[in-house]
Scaffold this motif. Structure first.
Motif, PDB file in Angstrom:
ATOM      1  N   THR A  76      28.889 -39.802  89.511  1.00  0.00           N
ATOM      2  CA  THR A  76      29.533 -38.774  90.179  1.00  0.00           C
ATOM      3  C   THR A  76      29.208 -37.408  89.861  1.00  0.00           C
ATOM      4  O   THR A  76      28.997 -37.162  88.492  1.00  0.00           O
ATOM      5  CB  THR A  76      31.134 -38.969  89.961  1.00  0.00           C
ATOM      6  OG1 THR A  76      31.488 -40.242  90.360  1.00  0.00           O
ATOM      7  CG2 THR A  76      31.842 -37.969  90.847  1.00  0.00           C
ATOM      8  N   MET A  78      29.895 -33.476  89.596  1.00  0.00           N
ATOM      9  CA  MET A  78      31.215 -32.574  89.582  1.00  0.00           C
ATOM     10  C   MET A  78      30.893 -30.921  89.311  1.00  0.00           C
ATOM     11  O   MET A  78      29.693 -30.774  88.583  1.00  0.00           O
ATOM     12  CB  MET A  78      32.308 -33.152  88.788  1.00  0.00           C
ATOM     13  CG  MET A  78      32.953 -34.399  89.007  1.00  0.00           C
ATOM     14  SD  MET A  78      34.393 -34.347  88.253  1.00  0.00           S
ATOM     15  CE  MET A  78      34.525 -36.013  87.513  1.00  0.00           C
ATOM     16  N   LYS A  85      26.030 -28.593  93.925  1.00  0.00           N
ATOM     17  CA  LYS A  85      26.246 -30.163  93.870  1.00  0.00           C
ATOM     18  C   LYS A  85      25.741 -30.742  95.068  1.00  0.00           C
ATOM     19  O   LYS A  85      24.695 -31.842  94.693  1.00  0.00           O
ATOM     20  CB  LYS A  85      27.735 -30.427  93.893  1.00  0.00           C
ATOM     21  CG  LYS A  85      28.230 -29.880  92.472  1.00  0.00           C
ATOM     22  CD  LYS A  85      29.855 -30.198  92.664  1.00  0.00           C
ATOM     23  CE  LYS A  85      30.583 -29.655  93.514  1.00  0.00           C
ATOM     24  NZ  LYS A  85      30.947 -28.008  93.527  1.00  0.00           N
ATOM     25  N   PRO A 127      30.802 -35.007  96.066  1.00  0.00           N
ATOM     26  CA  PRO A 127      30.987 -34.438  94.895  1.00  0.00           C
ATOM     27  C   PRO A 127      32.333 -33.783  94.697  1.00  0.00           C
ATOM     28  O   PRO A 127      33.110 -33.685  95.723  1.00  0.00           O
ATOM     29  CB  PRO A 127      29.955 -33.157  95.091  1.00  0.00           C
ATOM     30  CG  PRO A 127      29.717 -32.742  96.504  1.00  0.00           C
ATOM     31  CD  PRO A 127      30.332 -34.059  97.171  1.00  0.00           C
ATOM     32  N   GLY A 128      32.700 -33.504  93.359  1.00  0.00           N
ATOM     33  CA  GLY A 128      33.879 -32.883  93.112  1.00  0.00           C
ATOM     34  C   GLY A 128      35.013 -33.962  92.424  1.00  0.00           C
ATOM     35  O   GLY A 128      34.650 -35.212  92.866  1.00  0.00           O
ATOM     36  N   HIS A 129      36.026 -33.520  92.025  1.00  0.00           N
ATOM     37  CA  HIS A 129      36.640 -34.379  91.335  1.00  0.00           C
ATOM     38  C   HIS A 129      37.814 -34.842  91.849  1.00  0.00           C
ATOM     39  O   HIS A 129      38.634 -35.803  91.435  1.00  0.00           O
ATOM     40  CB  HIS A 129      37.170 -33.603  89.866  1.00  0.00           C
ATOM     41  CG  HIS A 129      38.149 -32.212  90.195  1.00  0.00           C
ATOM     42  ND1 HIS A 129      37.745 -31.121  89.490  1.00  0.00           N
ATOM     43  CD2 HIS A 129      39.262 -32.077  90.691  1.00  0.00           C
ATOM     44  CE1 HIS A 129      38.706 -30.365  89.891  1.00  0.00           C
ATOM     45  NE2 HIS A 129      39.373 -30.804  90.659  1.00  0.00           N
ATOM     46  N   VAL A 146      29.458 -39.081  84.613  1.00  0.00           N
ATOM     47  CA  VAL A 146      29.835 -37.997  85.400  1.00  0.00           C
ATOM     48  C   VAL A 146      28.604 -36.515  85.189  1.00  0.00           C
ATOM     49  O   VAL A 146      28.077 -36.421  83.765  1.00  0.00           O
ATOM     50  CB  VAL A 146      30.923 -37.169  84.921  1.00  0.00           C
ATOM     51  CG1 VAL A 146      31.214 -35.964  85.562  1.00  0.00           C
ATOM     52  CG2 VAL A 146      32.112 -38.082  85.317  1.00  0.00           C
ATOM     53  N   GLN A 159      36.446 -24.283  87.973  1.00  0.00           N
ATOM     54  CA  GLN A 159      36.239 -25.665  88.377  1.00  0.00           C
ATOM     55  C   GLN A 159      35.311 -26.364  87.478  1.00  0.00           C
ATOM     56  O   GLN A 159      35.416 -27.728  87.294  1.00  0.00           O
ATOM     57  CB  GLN A 159      36.049 -25.806  89.747  1.00  0.00           C
ATOM     58  CG  GLN A 159      37.191 -25.360  90.758  1.00  0.00           C
ATOM     59  CD  GLN A 159      36.368 -25.304  92.177  1.00  0.00           C
ATOM     60  OE1 GLN A 159      35.516 -24.362  92.122  1.00  0.00           O
ATOM     61  NE2 GLN A 159      36.873 -25.702  92.875  1.00  0.00           N
ATOM     62  N   ALA A 163      36.432 -30.013  85.772  1.00  0.00           N
ATOM     63  CA  ALA A 163      35.597 -31.072  85.816  1.00  0.00           C
ATOM     64  C   ALA A 163      35.131 -31.783  84.432  1.00  0.00           C
ATOM     65  O   ALA A 163      35.309 -32.860  84.078  1.00  0.00           O
ATOM     66  CB  ALA A 163      34.133 -30.716  86.489  1.00  0.00           C
TER      67      ALA A 163
END
Ligand code: GDP
Length: 472
Positions: A76, A78, A85, A127-129, A146, A159, A163
Protein backbone atom coordinates in the motif's frame (compact mmCIF):
# COMPACT_ATOMS: atom_id res chain seq x y z
CA UNK A 1 -19.49 -11.51 33.99
CA UNK A 2 -16.81 -13.08 31.83
CA UNK A 3 -19.42 -13.85 29.18
CA UNK A 4 -20.72 -10.28 29.34
CA UNK A 5 -17.19 -8.99 28.92
CA UNK A 6 -16.68 -11.30 25.95
CA UNK A 7 -19.88 -10.05 24.38
CA UNK A 8 -18.85 -6.45 24.77
CA UNK A 9 -15.62 -7.27 23.00
CA UNK A 10 -17.76 -8.56 20.13
CA UNK A 11 -19.75 -5.29 20.27
CA UNK A 12 -22.86 -7.06 21.52
CA UNK A 13 -24.61 -5.25 24.32
CA UNK A 14 -27.28 -7.20 26.15
CA UNK A 15 -28.83 -7.41 29.58
CA UNK A 16 -28.10 -10.58 31.62
CA UNK A 17 -31.23 -12.52 30.61
CA UNK A 18 -31.57 -11.32 27.06
CA UNK A 19 -31.23 -13.92 24.30
CA UNK A 20 -28.27 -13.64 21.92
CA UNK A 21 -27.77 -14.75 18.34
CA UNK A 22 -26.68 -18.34 17.80
CA UNK A 23 -23.65 -17.21 15.81
CA UNK A 24 -22.47 -15.02 18.65
CA UNK A 25 -23.16 -17.76 21.18
CA UNK A 26 -21.05 -20.14 19.08
CA UNK A 27 -18.17 -17.68 19.14
CA UNK A 28 -18.29 -17.28 22.91
CA UNK A 29 -18.51 -21.06 23.41
CA UNK A 30 -15.53 -21.56 21.17
CA UNK A 31 -13.48 -19.03 23.10
CA UNK A 32 -14.03 -21.07 26.26
CA UNK A 33 -13.39 -24.43 24.67
CA UNK A 34 -17.04 -25.52 24.33
CA UNK A 35 -18.81 -26.68 21.23
CA UNK A 36 -22.03 -24.86 20.41
CA UNK A 37 -24.92 -26.99 19.25
CA UNK A 38 -28.27 -25.61 18.45
CA UNK A 39 -31.47 -27.15 19.67
CA UNK A 40 -34.57 -27.29 17.58
CA UNK A 41 -37.93 -28.10 19.05
CA UNK A 42 -40.08 -30.14 16.70
CA UNK A 43 -43.60 -28.83 16.33
CA UNK A 44 -45.54 -31.85 17.59
CA UNK A 45 -43.69 -33.47 20.45
CA UNK A 46 -41.08 -32.00 22.69
CA UNK A 47 -38.29 -33.81 20.89
CA UNK A 48 -34.96 -32.07 20.77
CA UNK A 49 -33.01 -32.39 17.61
CA UNK A 50 -29.63 -30.96 16.82
CA UNK A 51 -29.81 -28.87 13.71
CA UNK A 52 -27.13 -29.05 11.07
CA UNK A 53 -24.92 -26.02 11.57
CA UNK A 54 -23.19 -24.89 8.42
CA UNK A 55 -19.92 -23.16 9.00
CA UNK A 56 -17.65 -21.29 6.70
CA UNK A 57 -14.45 -23.26 6.30
CA UNK A 58 -11.87 -21.39 8.31
CA UNK A 59 -8.31 -20.78 7.24
CA UNK A 60 -6.32 -23.31 9.24
CA UNK A 61 -4.26 -21.63 11.96
CA UNK A 62 -1.21 -23.73 11.17
CA UNK A 63 -0.76 -24.90 7.61
CA UNK A 64 1.39 -27.93 6.94
CA UNK A 65 4.88 -26.52 6.34
CA UNK A 66 5.47 -28.52 3.16
CA UNK A 67 2.32 -27.08 1.56
CA UNK A 68 3.41 -23.49 2.07
CA UNK A 69 4.72 -21.56 -0.90
CA UNK A 70 6.08 -18.03 -1.08
CA UNK A 71 3.41 -15.55 -2.07
CA UNK A 72 3.71 -12.03 -3.50
CA UNK A 73 3.89 -9.14 -1.00
CA UNK A 74 0.90 -6.79 -0.91
CA UNK A 75 1.90 -3.15 -0.97
CA UNK A 76 0.00 0.00 0.00
CA UNK A 77 1.31 3.45 -0.88
CA UNK A 78 0.69 6.27 1.57
CA UNK A 79 1.81 9.85 2.00
CA UNK A 80 0.82 13.49 1.80
CA UNK A 81 -1.51 14.73 -0.92
CA UNK A 82 0.30 15.76 -4.13
CA UNK A 83 3.51 14.04 -3.13
CA UNK A 84 3.23 11.77 -6.16
CA UNK A 85 1.49 8.59 -4.95
CA UNK A 86 -0.76 8.18 -7.99
CA UNK A 87 2.00 9.02 -10.46
CA UNK A 88 4.30 6.53 -8.75
CA UNK A 89 1.63 3.82 -8.85
CA UNK A 90 1.21 4.43 -12.58
CA UNK A 91 4.94 4.32 -13.16
CA UNK A 92 5.32 1.08 -11.21
CA UNK A 93 2.44 -0.42 -13.16
CA UNK A 94 4.06 0.48 -16.44
CA UNK A 95 7.36 -1.00 -15.36
CA UNK A 96 6.02 -4.45 -16.17
CA UNK A 97 5.78 -3.57 -19.84
CA UNK A 98 9.54 -3.26 -19.81
CA UNK A 99 9.68 -6.76 -18.39
CA UNK A 100 8.30 -7.91 -21.74
CA UNK A 101 4.83 -8.86 -20.61
CA UNK A 102 2.22 -9.31 -23.23
CA UNK A 103 -0.45 -6.72 -23.92
CA UNK A 104 -3.88 -6.25 -22.44
CA UNK A 105 -5.24 -2.85 -21.61
CA UNK A 106 -4.77 -1.59 -18.08
CA UNK A 107 -7.97 -1.99 -16.11
CA UNK A 108 -8.38 -0.17 -12.84
CA UNK A 109 -9.75 -2.91 -10.66
CA UNK A 110 -8.31 -1.59 -7.39
CA UNK A 111 -5.07 -3.52 -7.40
CA UNK A 112 -2.48 -4.75 -9.86
CA UNK A 113 0.49 -7.01 -10.05
CA UNK A 114 3.96 -6.38 -11.39
CA UNK A 115 6.56 -9.05 -11.97
CA UNK A 116 10.01 -7.84 -11.02
CA UNK A 117 12.79 -10.22 -12.02
CA UNK A 118 10.53 -13.22 -11.64
CA UNK A 119 9.01 -12.01 -8.35
CA UNK A 120 5.37 -10.93 -8.48
CA UNK A 121 4.49 -7.88 -6.35
CA UNK A 122 0.88 -6.80 -5.70
CA UNK A 123 -0.08 -3.14 -5.31
CA UNK A 124 -3.26 -1.72 -3.90
CA UNK A 125 -4.25 0.92 -6.39
CA UNK A 126 -5.96 3.30 -3.98
CA UNK A 127 -3.33 5.37 -2.25
CA UNK A 128 -3.85 6.83 1.18
CA UNK A 129 -4.55 5.59 4.63
CA UNK A 130 -8.34 5.73 4.50
CA UNK A 131 -8.69 2.39 2.73
CA UNK A 132 -5.80 0.92 4.69
CA UNK A 133 -7.43 1.76 8.03
CA UNK A 134 -10.87 0.84 6.84
CA UNK A 135 -9.76 -2.58 5.69
CA UNK A 136 -7.95 -3.10 8.97
CA UNK A 137 -10.97 -2.04 10.97
CA UNK A 138 -12.98 -4.65 9.08
CA UNK A 139 -10.49 -7.38 9.81
CA UNK A 140 -9.03 -7.54 6.31
CA UNK A 141 -5.52 -6.44 7.12
CA UNK A 142 -3.93 -7.64 3.90
CA UNK A 143 -1.10 -5.12 3.44
CA UNK A 144 2.39 -6.49 4.09
CA UNK A 145 4.52 -3.48 3.22
CA UNK A 146 3.69 0.22 3.36
CA UNK A 147 5.56 2.56 1.03
CA UNK A 148 5.65 6.04 2.53
CA UNK A 149 6.00 8.63 -0.19
CA UNK A 150 7.69 11.97 0.59
CA UNK A 151 8.24 14.59 -2.09
CA UNK A 152 11.86 15.74 -2.03
CA UNK A 153 10.92 19.38 -2.68
CA UNK A 154 8.23 19.52 -0.02
CA UNK A 155 9.50 17.36 2.82
CA UNK A 156 7.45 15.77 5.54
CA UNK A 157 3.92 17.14 5.88
CA UNK A 158 1.04 16.40 8.30
CA UNK A 159 -0.36 13.50 6.26
CA UNK A 160 3.11 11.99 5.97
CA UNK A 161 3.27 11.89 9.75
CA UNK A 162 -0.25 10.38 9.92
CA UNK A 163 0.78 7.74 7.39
CA UNK A 164 3.90 6.85 9.39
CA UNK A 165 1.77 6.54 12.52
CA UNK A 166 -0.78 4.28 10.82
CA UNK A 167 1.89 2.04 9.34
CA UNK A 168 3.74 1.78 12.64
CA UNK A 169 0.58 1.15 14.65
CA UNK A 170 -0.22 -1.69 12.25
CA UNK A 171 3.34 -3.01 12.65
CA UNK A 172 3.95 -2.98 8.92
CA UNK A 173 7.30 -3.06 7.21
CA UNK A 174 7.96 0.44 5.92
CA UNK A 175 9.89 1.44 2.82
CA UNK A 176 10.34 5.14 2.12
CA UNK A 177 10.18 6.48 -1.43
CA UNK A 178 11.60 9.99 -1.70
CA UNK A 179 9.88 11.22 -4.86
CA UNK A 180 10.26 14.07 -7.33
CA UNK A 181 14.05 14.03 -7.07
CA UNK A 182 14.17 15.48 -10.61
CA UNK A 183 12.94 18.83 -9.29
CA UNK A 184 15.56 21.56 -8.80
CA UNK A 185 14.07 22.27 -5.37
CA UNK A 186 14.62 18.66 -4.26
CA UNK A 187 16.37 18.44 -0.91
CA UNK A 188 16.90 14.79 -0.09
CA UNK A 189 19.06 15.43 2.97
CA UNK A 190 16.35 17.51 4.56
CA UNK A 191 13.78 14.74 3.98
CA UNK A 192 16.04 12.16 5.62
CA UNK A 193 16.61 14.41 8.63
CA UNK A 194 12.87 14.95 8.97
CA UNK A 195 12.24 11.21 8.64
CA UNK A 196 14.74 10.54 11.43
CA UNK A 197 12.93 13.11 13.58
CA UNK A 198 9.76 11.08 13.01
CA UNK A 199 11.22 7.75 13.99
CA UNK A 200 12.28 6.50 10.56
CA UNK A 201 16.03 6.48 10.35
CA UNK A 202 17.18 5.57 6.86
CA UNK A 203 19.91 2.96 6.41
CA UNK A 204 22.49 5.51 5.26
CA UNK A 205 21.86 7.42 8.50
CA UNK A 206 22.62 4.32 10.53
CA UNK A 207 18.98 3.26 10.88
CA UNK A 208 17.07 0.31 9.46
CA UNK A 209 14.51 1.98 7.20
CA UNK A 210 15.08 1.05 3.57
CA UNK A 211 14.53 3.87 1.13
CA UNK A 212 14.70 4.70 -2.55
CA UNK A 213 15.19 8.08 -4.20
CA UNK A 214 12.88 8.14 -7.20
CA UNK A 215 11.46 10.24 -9.96
CA UNK A 216 8.27 9.04 -11.56
CA UNK A 217 9.09 11.46 -14.40
CA UNK A 218 12.55 10.25 -15.36
CA UNK A 219 12.11 6.71 -14.04
CA UNK A 220 15.20 7.04 -11.89
CA UNK A 221 15.17 4.82 -8.80
CA UNK A 222 12.02 2.88 -9.78
CA UNK A 223 13.99 -0.32 -10.22
CA UNK A 224 15.69 0.16 -6.86
CA UNK A 225 12.28 0.61 -5.24
CA UNK A 226 10.96 -2.61 -6.80
CA UNK A 227 14.15 -4.38 -5.76
CA UNK A 228 13.64 -3.25 -2.14
CA UNK A 229 10.07 -4.53 -2.15
CA UNK A 230 11.16 -7.93 -3.42
CA UNK A 231 13.94 -8.00 -0.81
CA UNK A 232 11.69 -7.05 2.09
CA UNK A 233 9.16 -9.65 0.93
CA UNK A 234 11.90 -12.25 1.13
CA UNK A 235 12.85 -11.09 4.63
CA UNK A 236 9.19 -11.33 5.70
CA UNK A 237 8.95 -14.91 4.32
CA UNK A 238 5.37 -14.41 3.21
CA UNK A 239 3.88 -17.81 2.61
CA UNK A 240 0.52 -19.37 2.05
CA UNK A 241 -0.94 -22.63 0.87
CA UNK A 242 -2.05 -22.46 -2.77
CA UNK A 243 -3.80 -25.84 -2.46
CA UNK A 244 -6.01 -25.13 0.53
CA UNK A 245 -9.55 -23.84 0.54
CA UNK A 246 -9.67 -20.51 -1.34
CA UNK A 247 -10.01 -17.38 0.77
CA UNK A 248 -9.81 -13.83 -0.52
CA UNK A 249 -10.36 -10.28 0.73
CA UNK A 250 -12.71 -7.89 -1.04
CA UNK A 251 -10.98 -4.59 -1.82
CA UNK A 252 -13.52 -3.05 -4.20
CA UNK A 253 -17.06 -3.77 -5.28
CA UNK A 254 -19.15 -2.37 -8.09
CA UNK A 255 -21.99 -3.09 -10.45
CA UNK A 256 -20.69 -3.74 -13.94
CA UNK A 257 -23.31 -3.22 -16.66
CA UNK A 258 -24.08 -6.57 -18.19
CA UNK A 259 -22.17 -8.50 -15.55
CA UNK A 260 -24.00 -7.58 -12.36
CA UNK A 261 -22.41 -7.33 -8.95
CA UNK A 262 -18.68 -7.78 -9.17
CA UNK A 263 -15.82 -7.35 -6.75
CA UNK A 264 -12.08 -7.18 -6.85
CA UNK A 265 -10.57 -9.59 -4.41
CA UNK A 266 -7.01 -10.42 -3.47
CA UNK A 267 -6.53 -14.10 -2.87
CA UNK A 268 -5.06 -14.72 0.57
CA UNK A 269 -4.75 -18.48 0.47
CA UNK A 270 -5.78 -21.35 -1.73
CA UNK A 271 -6.47 -20.91 -5.41
CA UNK A 272 -9.75 -19.37 -6.48
CA UNK A 273 -11.23 -21.08 -9.52
CA UNK A 274 -14.04 -20.37 -11.93
CA UNK A 275 -17.04 -22.38 -10.81
CA UNK A 276 -16.24 -22.24 -7.09
CA UNK A 277 -19.26 -21.64 -4.83
CA UNK A 278 -18.53 -19.12 -2.08
CA UNK A 279 -19.79 -17.14 0.87
CA UNK A 280 -18.80 -13.50 1.25
CA UNK A 281 -20.05 -11.80 4.40
CA UNK A 282 -23.84 -12.07 4.26
CA UNK A 283 -23.89 -12.90 0.54
CA UNK A 284 -23.18 -15.97 -1.50
CA UNK A 285 -22.34 -16.69 -5.07
CA UNK A 286 -20.46 -18.80 -7.52
CA UNK A 287 -17.44 -17.58 -9.47
CA UNK A 288 -18.91 -17.10 -12.96
CA UNK A 289 -15.84 -15.42 -14.33
CA UNK A 290 -12.60 -13.80 -13.26
CA UNK A 291 -10.58 -11.02 -14.89
CA UNK A 292 -7.07 -9.85 -14.15
CA UNK A 293 -5.80 -6.26 -14.04
CA UNK A 294 -5.46 -6.25 -17.82
CA UNK A 295 -9.05 -7.23 -18.36
CA UNK A 296 -8.12 -10.73 -19.47
CA UNK A 297 -10.30 -13.64 -18.42
CA UNK A 298 -8.50 -16.04 -16.09
CA UNK A 299 -9.58 -19.45 -14.84
CA UNK A 300 -7.52 -19.51 -11.64
CA UNK A 301 -6.16 -17.00 -9.16
CA UNK A 302 -3.33 -18.08 -6.83
CA UNK A 303 -2.39 -16.33 -3.53
CA UNK A 304 -1.55 -12.65 -3.86
CA UNK A 305 -3.31 -12.22 -7.17
CA UNK A 306 -5.94 -9.50 -7.56
CA UNK A 307 -8.90 -10.49 -9.72
CA UNK A 308 -12.28 -9.07 -10.48
CA UNK A 309 -14.85 -11.73 -9.70
CA UNK A 310 -18.34 -11.88 -11.12
CA UNK A 311 -21.08 -14.09 -9.75
CA UNK A 312 -22.19 -12.41 -6.51
CA UNK A 313 -25.88 -12.45 -5.70
CA UNK A 314 -25.49 -8.92 -4.29
CA UNK A 315 -22.84 -6.24 -4.01
CA UNK A 316 -20.43 -7.44 -1.30
CA UNK A 317 -18.83 -5.21 1.35
CA UNK A 318 -15.27 -4.01 1.04
CA UNK A 319 -13.20 -5.73 3.72
CA UNK A 320 -15.34 -8.87 3.84
CA UNK A 321 -13.75 -12.21 3.08
CA UNK A 322 -14.78 -14.48 0.29
CA UNK A 323 -14.51 -18.12 1.30
CA UNK A 324 -14.90 -21.10 -0.97
CA UNK A 325 -17.71 -23.42 0.14
CA UNK A 326 -18.41 -27.08 -0.59
CA UNK A 327 -21.49 -26.35 -2.66
CA UNK A 328 -23.93 -23.62 -3.52
CA UNK A 329 -26.65 -25.01 -1.29
CA UNK A 330 -24.51 -24.62 1.84
CA UNK A 331 -23.27 -21.22 0.70
CA UNK A 332 -26.83 -20.04 0.30
CA UNK A 333 -27.96 -21.48 3.63
CA UNK A 334 -25.09 -19.77 5.46
CA UNK A 335 -25.81 -16.49 3.68
CA UNK A 336 -29.46 -16.66 4.71
CA UNK A 337 -28.46 -17.34 8.28
CA UNK A 338 -26.05 -14.40 8.32
CA UNK A 339 -28.62 -12.06 6.82
CA UNK A 340 -31.05 -13.10 9.50
CA UNK A 341 -28.46 -12.33 12.20
CA UNK A 342 -27.86 -8.92 10.65
CA UNK A 343 -31.54 -8.20 10.40
CA UNK A 344 -32.03 -8.96 14.07
CA UNK A 345 -29.03 -6.83 14.98
CA UNK A 346 -30.48 -3.95 13.01
CA UNK A 347 -33.75 -4.25 14.88
CA UNK A 348 -31.99 -4.36 18.23
CA UNK A 349 -31.18 -0.95 19.66
CA UNK A 350 -27.87 0.33 18.39
CA UNK A 351 -25.17 0.93 20.91
CA UNK A 352 -22.65 3.16 19.27
CA UNK A 353 -20.04 5.02 21.25
CA UNK A 354 -21.38 8.02 23.13
CA UNK A 355 -19.27 10.14 25.43
CA UNK A 356 -22.08 10.12 27.96
CA UNK A 357 -22.31 6.32 28.08
CA UNK A 358 -18.64 5.60 28.20
CA UNK A 359 -18.36 5.27 31.93
CA UNK A 360 -21.26 2.85 32.18
CA UNK A 361 -19.41 0.54 29.81
CA UNK A 362 -16.41 0.57 32.11
CA UNK A 363 -18.47 -0.95 34.87
CA UNK A 364 -19.99 -3.54 32.54
CA UNK A 365 -16.77 -4.58 30.93
CA UNK A 366 -14.52 -4.73 33.94
CA UNK A 367 -11.34 -3.72 32.10
CA UNK A 368 -10.10 -0.28 31.15
CA UNK A 369 -12.38 1.27 28.54
CA UNK A 370 -11.11 3.20 25.57
CA UNK A 371 -12.41 6.57 24.58
CA UNK A 372 -11.64 6.70 20.88
CA UNK A 373 -11.56 10.15 19.40
CA UNK A 374 -11.26 11.71 16.00
CA UNK A 375 -10.28 15.34 16.43
CA UNK A 376 -10.67 18.04 13.79
CA UNK A 377 -9.59 21.62 14.48
CA UNK A 378 -9.33 24.91 12.65
CA UNK A 379 -5.55 25.00 12.82
CA UNK A 380 -2.76 22.52 13.49
CA UNK A 381 -1.78 24.52 16.59
CA UNK A 382 -5.08 23.76 18.31
CA UNK A 383 -4.82 20.08 17.31
CA UNK A 384 -1.54 19.79 19.17
CA UNK A 385 -2.69 21.83 22.17
CA UNK A 386 -5.96 19.90 22.60
CA UNK A 387 -4.32 16.52 22.18
CA UNK A 388 -1.72 17.36 24.76
CA UNK A 389 -4.30 18.56 27.27
CA UNK A 390 -6.56 15.53 26.74
CA UNK A 391 -3.75 13.01 26.96
CA UNK A 392 -2.70 14.60 30.23
CA UNK A 393 -6.05 13.73 31.85
CA UNK A 394 -5.59 10.89 34.28
CA UNK A 395 -8.24 8.26 34.71
CA UNK A 396 -7.88 4.82 36.22
CA UNK A 397 -10.82 3.45 34.26
CA UNK A 398 -10.61 5.06 30.85
CA UNK A 399 -7.82 5.59 28.43
CA UNK A 400 -8.07 8.05 25.62
CA UNK A 401 -6.88 7.24 22.12
CA UNK A 402 -6.75 9.60 19.16
CA UNK A 403 -7.63 7.59 16.08
CA UNK A 404 -6.75 10.59 13.94
CA UNK A 405 -6.34 14.30 14.47
CA UNK A 406 -5.92 16.97 11.87
CA UNK A 407 -6.77 20.49 10.86
CA UNK A 408 -9.77 20.88 8.54
CA UNK A 409 -13.55 20.41 8.45
CA UNK A 410 -15.30 17.21 9.51
CA UNK A 411 -15.68 15.18 6.33
CA UNK A 412 -17.65 12.14 5.26
CA UNK A 413 -14.52 10.04 5.46
CA UNK A 414 -13.98 11.12 9.09
CA UNK A 415 -17.45 9.78 9.86
CA UNK A 416 -16.86 6.52 8.05
CA UNK A 417 -13.62 6.11 9.88
CA UNK A 418 -15.36 6.87 13.18
CA UNK A 419 -18.05 4.35 12.34
CA UNK A 420 -15.61 1.58 11.53
CA UNK A 421 -13.55 2.18 14.65
CA UNK A 422 -16.47 3.13 16.92
CA UNK A 423 -14.99 6.53 17.68
CA UNK A 424 -16.51 9.87 18.62
CA UNK A 425 -15.80 12.90 16.44
CA UNK A 426 -14.77 16.13 18.17
CA UNK A 427 -14.67 19.38 16.24
CA UNK A 428 -13.05 22.55 17.45
CA UNK A 429 -13.98 25.69 15.50
CA UNK A 430 -14.69 23.65 12.38
CA UNK A 431 -17.62 23.06 10.07
CA UNK A 432 -19.23 19.72 9.39
CA UNK A 433 -19.51 19.07 5.66
CA UNK A 434 -23.00 18.37 4.34
CA UNK A 435 -22.17 14.79 3.38
CA UNK A 436 -20.66 14.22 6.81
CA UNK A 437 -23.89 15.32 8.51
CA UNK A 438 -25.83 12.77 6.48
CA UNK A 439 -23.29 10.03 7.09
CA UNK A 440 -23.26 10.71 10.83
CA UNK A 441 -27.03 10.27 10.88
CA UNK A 442 -27.06 7.06 8.92
CA UNK A 443 -24.03 5.57 10.66
CA UNK A 444 -25.16 6.86 14.04
CA UNK A 445 -21.84 8.51 14.85
CA UNK A 446 -21.65 11.12 17.59
CA UNK A 447 -20.21 14.51 16.63
CA UNK A 448 -19.44 17.06 19.32
CA UNK A 449 -18.60 20.62 18.35
CA UNK A 450 -16.84 23.16 20.51
CA UNK A 451 -15.59 26.70 20.15
CA UNK A 452 -14.01 27.09 23.56
CA UNK A 453 -10.98 24.93 24.31
CA UNK A 454 -11.59 24.40 27.99
CA UNK A 455 -15.19 23.30 27.37
CA UNK A 456 -13.93 20.56 25.10
CA UNK A 457 -11.29 19.44 27.56
CA UNK A 458 -13.69 19.60 30.51
CA UNK A 459 -16.25 17.44 28.72
CA UNK A 460 -13.70 14.83 27.79
CA UNK A 461 -12.43 14.82 31.38
CA UNK A 462 -15.95 14.43 32.72
CA UNK A 463 -16.60 11.58 30.30
CA UNK A 464 -13.45 9.84 31.42
CA UNK A 465 -14.33 10.29 35.09
CA UNK A 466 -17.96 9.29 34.68
CA UNK A 467 -19.32 12.74 35.50
CA UNK A 468 -21.51 13.22 32.43
CA UNK A 469 -25.21 12.55 32.68
CA UNK A 470 -25.97 9.40 30.68
CA UNK A 471 -28.12 9.95 27.60
CA UNK A 472 -31.53 8.44 27.77
P1 GDP B 1 -0.82 12.22 -5.03
O1 GDP B 1 -1.81 13.23 -4.57
O2 GDP B 1 0.15 11.88 -3.93
O3 GDP B 1 -1.40 11.00 -5.66
O4 GDP B 1 0.10 12.96 -6.13
P2 GDP B 1 0.08 12.88 -7.73
O5 GDP B 1 0.62 11.59 -8.20
O6 GDP B 1 -1.26 13.28 -8.19
O7 GDP B 1 1.16 14.00 -8.09
C1 GDP B 1 1.00 15.34 -7.73
C2 GDP B 1 1.73 16.22 -8.74
O8 GDP B 1 3.13 15.96 -8.71
C3 GDP B 1 1.28 15.96 -10.18
O9 GDP B 1 1.22 17.20 -10.82
C4 GDP B 1 2.39 15.11 -10.75
O10 GDP B 1 2.52 15.28 -12.13
C5 GDP B 1 3.61 15.61 -9.99
N1 GDP B 1 4.63 14.56 -9.85
C6 GDP B 1 4.45 13.29 -9.42
N2 GDP B 1 5.62 12.61 -9.43
C7 GDP B 1 6.56 13.47 -9.86
C8 GDP B 1 7.98 13.36 -10.07
O11 GDP B 1 8.61 12.32 -9.88
N3 GDP B 1 8.61 14.48 -10.52
C9 GDP B 1 7.97 15.66 -10.76
N4 GDP B 1 8.67 16.68 -11.16
N5 GDP B 1 6.64 15.79 -10.55
C10 GDP B 1 5.94 14.72 -10.12
Amino acid sequence: FQVMADLIKLSVFVAPNQPIDPEIAAKVCEAHGFRFEREKREKGGGVHKVEEVIKEPEAPKVEPEDQLKLRPPIITIMGHVDHGKTTLLDKLRNSRVAAGEAGGITQHIGAYQVVHEGHPITFLDTPGHAIFSDMRARGADITDIVVIVVAANDGIMPQTIEAIKHAKAAKKTIIVAITKIDLPAANIMRVKTQLAENGLQTTDFGGDTEFAEVSAYTGEGIDTLLELMALQAEVLELKSNPKGNARAAVIEARIVPGRGASATVIVESGTLKVGAPFICGPFYGKVKGMFNDRGEAVKQAPPGMPVEVIGFDELPNVGDHLSEMKNEREAKALATERQEVQRRQRLAPQHRARMEDLYAMVNEGGGKAQLKLILKCDVQGSVEAIKKAVLAIESKKVECVFITSAAGPITESDIQYASSTDAIVLGFNVKVEGKAVKAAKSEDVQIKLYSIVYELIDQVRDAMLGLLDPLT
